[in-house]
Design an enzyme around this catalytic site. Structure first.
Site, PDB file in Angstrom:
ATOM      1  N   LYS A  93      27.869   8.051  -3.324  1.00  0.00           N
ATOM      2  CA  LYS A  93      26.593   7.528  -2.815  1.00  0.00           C
ATOM      3  C   LYS A  93      25.431   8.223  -3.519  1.00  0.00           C
ATOM      4  CE  LYS A  93      24.263   6.848   1.682  1.00  0.00           C
ATOM      5  NZ  LYS A  93      24.402   7.104   3.137  1.00  0.00           N
ATOM      6  N   SER A 187      23.961   3.242   5.881  1.00  0.00           N
ATOM      7  CA  SER A 187      23.335   3.281   4.578  1.00  0.00           C
ATOM      8  C   SER A 187      24.313   3.528   3.429  1.00  0.00           C
ATOM      9  CB  SER A 187      22.255   4.371   4.559  1.00  0.00           C
ATOM     10  OG  SER A 187      22.847   5.666   4.713  1.00  0.00           O
ATOM     11  N   SER A 211      25.983   5.598   9.408  1.00  0.00           N
ATOM     12  CA  SER A 211      25.934   5.195   7.998  1.00  0.00           C
ATOM     13  C   SER A 211      27.253   5.287   7.253  1.00  0.00           C
ATOM     14  CB  SER A 211      24.872   6.006   7.258  1.00  0.00           C
ATOM     15  OG  SER A 211      23.590   5.664   7.734  1.00  0.00           O
TER      16      SER A 211
END
Length: 516
Positions: A93, A187, A211
């Site tokens: 990420k 996210s 997330s």
């Protein structure tokens, strides 16, 4: 030097949509494939699908990927194996710092940080490299891990645009809420979509509140947000260190266990793989009513049947678990996160707004190079470049502004944190576990159960269950347990995996297998 190209490899069918790291490691061990071949195949998969899916911020330059893979192949040939993930590709990420030498940016989705250069890798990046993993690239995410502005659909960044689900028939814009049935959620959006789309067998995401759990749920993956502090947060662009944690996102519980072994700050006394029993026989379970524990969605139309399907299939799953578990208690009462408020204000977001400015400023000040050095400068950058950063479809940065203007005192902060912990623990999870004499609480992953994990600091995991008839979107379950009960949650995931049908690849991406 050892190089094996796809033209000279042993012929072996490989379905990147279904292969997990364990299966790949078996192929590598048997000499049927080499890491050099793998990076070529995964790169081709990214090229084939990412113009549509937009899961990637950037892939690692091919010359670096090839050099890393060749080096790891040579180590393997000499008998040096770093562990069960030696030579396996992974996605990261893009809120996790990578040194420029890795050929990747660290943007957290923001154009303001596109040219920033961290002075070193995040601690977990060094752990990943030391374990012999190959970083394929950095994945897309809603800007600042969904902490830029309110009421914004998940998965969009100014750097890469809108990430789309690999499963859903339609596009994210077909839903009109951040968590509508068409949204891939966030996210850790790109990490989840990338694994489900066959860009790599495993990924790293992060979670403040939901997330990891939510995007994994919508990509038919397994994940775990560990107990806060178990995994180092050094070098992860912060929202709030009180709640933030990195975690694995995988297609199987074995892959999750071995990746968690890599990520923990201090090696566990025994590998998390020892908890892969595949049995419910010594697990006591309490279940939440799916009709009560659910996300409210403006576009959740009863006529489309999605809610009925979710509730029906979750209740059927409960029945299957009840037949196998040591103990099963259905429809328990558990305090709602709606009660985690003081004077009508969410304690969690009071803490987040107080934490983000000083913690983000500290990260920015520590960068080797950056066009912005403070939250105030990010806000000003966005206003200056509003056509790109604040377009009509994603116009808000109110969360950043609230943090910049935050005046929460130390006393108010401690009051909110103390109240949140008391409500989440003593009057929440701990009370429910003790009252019902159970080990774990399970409920829909599409719910505020992740907020219980944030309130407590306890670990939470997600497990795939089924797919909506409406549009193909995956949905599944989450489970929460007490502090440092990661081994228990892995046991739960292992039992789940042994009980329910295997996760399915995205039908829209199924194509002839890659032949090596």
């Amino acid at each position: 030097m050892i190089i094996r190209s796809s033209e000279t490899s042993t012929e072996k069918d490989m379905d990147l949509l279904t292969l997990d790291a364990k299966a790949l490691q078996a192929l590598l061990t048997d000499g049927q494939v080499m890491s050099y071949d793998l990076v070529k195949r995964y790169l081709a998969q990214i090229v084939q699908h990412d113009d549509k899916l937009r899961a990637m911020i950037k892939t690692t330059p091919i010359e670096l990927l090839e050099a890393t893979a060749i080096s790891l192949d040579e180590e393997r040939a000499s008998g040096k194996i770093r562990g069960p993930l030696h030579g396996i590709p992974i996605l990261i990420k893009d809120n996790i710092a990578t040194h420029p030498s890795l050929g990747l940016p660290t943007t957290v989705g923001s154009l303001a940080l596109l040219s920033s250069k961290p002075s070193k890798n995040a601690h977990i990046i060094d752990q990943i490299i030391d374990a012999g993993l190959i970083i394929m690239g950095k994945t897309n995410l809603p800007e600042f891990a969904n902490a830029r502005g309110s009421k914004m659909p998940n998965g969009w960044s100014a750097v890469r645009g809108q990430t789309e689900s690999a499963y859903v028939r339609g596009r994210a814009e077909d839903g009109n809420t951040p968590e509508g049935h068409w949204n891939p959620s966030g996210s850790s959006t790109g990490s989840a979509v990338g694994v489900s789309a066959g860009y790599a067998p495993i990924a790293i995401g992060t979670e403040t509140d939901g997330s990891l759990v939510s995007p994994s749920n919508r990509a038919a993956l397994y994940t775990i947000k560990p107990t806060i502090g178990l995994v180092s947060g050094e070098g992860i662009i912060p929202i709030s260190s009180t709640f933030d944690s990195a975690g694995p996102m995988t297609k199987s519980t074995y892959d999750l266990a071995v990746l968690l072994d890599v990520l923990v700050t201090e090696p566990a006394s025994e590998s998390f793989t020892t908890s892969l029993t595949g049995s419910w026989s010594d697990i006591s379970v309490a279940a939440l009513d799916p009709a009560v524990w659910k996300l409210e969605m403006d576009n959740d139309n009863p006529a489309d049947g999605a809610r009925d399907q979710i509730n029906r299939e979750i209740r059927e799953a409960y029945k299957a678990i009840e037949e196998k578990a040591k103990k099963f208690v259905n429809n328990i009462d558990l305090i709602s996160p709606d009660e985690f408020k003081i004077d009508g204000e969410s304690c969690e977001w009071t803490i987040v707004q107080a934490d983000m400015k000083p913690q983000l400023n500290a990260y920015l000040e520590g960068l080797e190079e950056s066009d912005v050095r403070s939250l105030a400068e990010i806000i000003a950058f966005n206003e200056k470049h509003a056509d790109l950063e604040l377009p009509p479809h994603h116009p808000r940065q109110d969360t950043l502004i609230k943090s910049q203007n935050n005046t929460t005192s130390a006393e108010e902060y401690e009051r909110n944190l103390s109240f949140l912990r008391q409500m989440g623990r003593e009057k929440g999870v701990d009370l429910a576990l003790k009252t019902h004499g159970v080990d774990v609480i399970i409920g829909p992953a599409d719910s505020e159960l992740s907020s219980m994990a944030s309130a407590t600091g306890y670990p939470i995991c997600a497990m795939p269950l089924s797919y909506l008839d409406l549009n193909g979107r995956p949905f599944g379950m989450a489970a929460i347990a007490g502090k440092h009960q990661e081994h228990l949650l892995i046991k739960v995931m292992s039992a789940w995996e042994a009980t329910f049908p295997a996760r399915q690849p995205p039908p829209q991406l199924v194509n002839p297998v890659c032949s090596l």
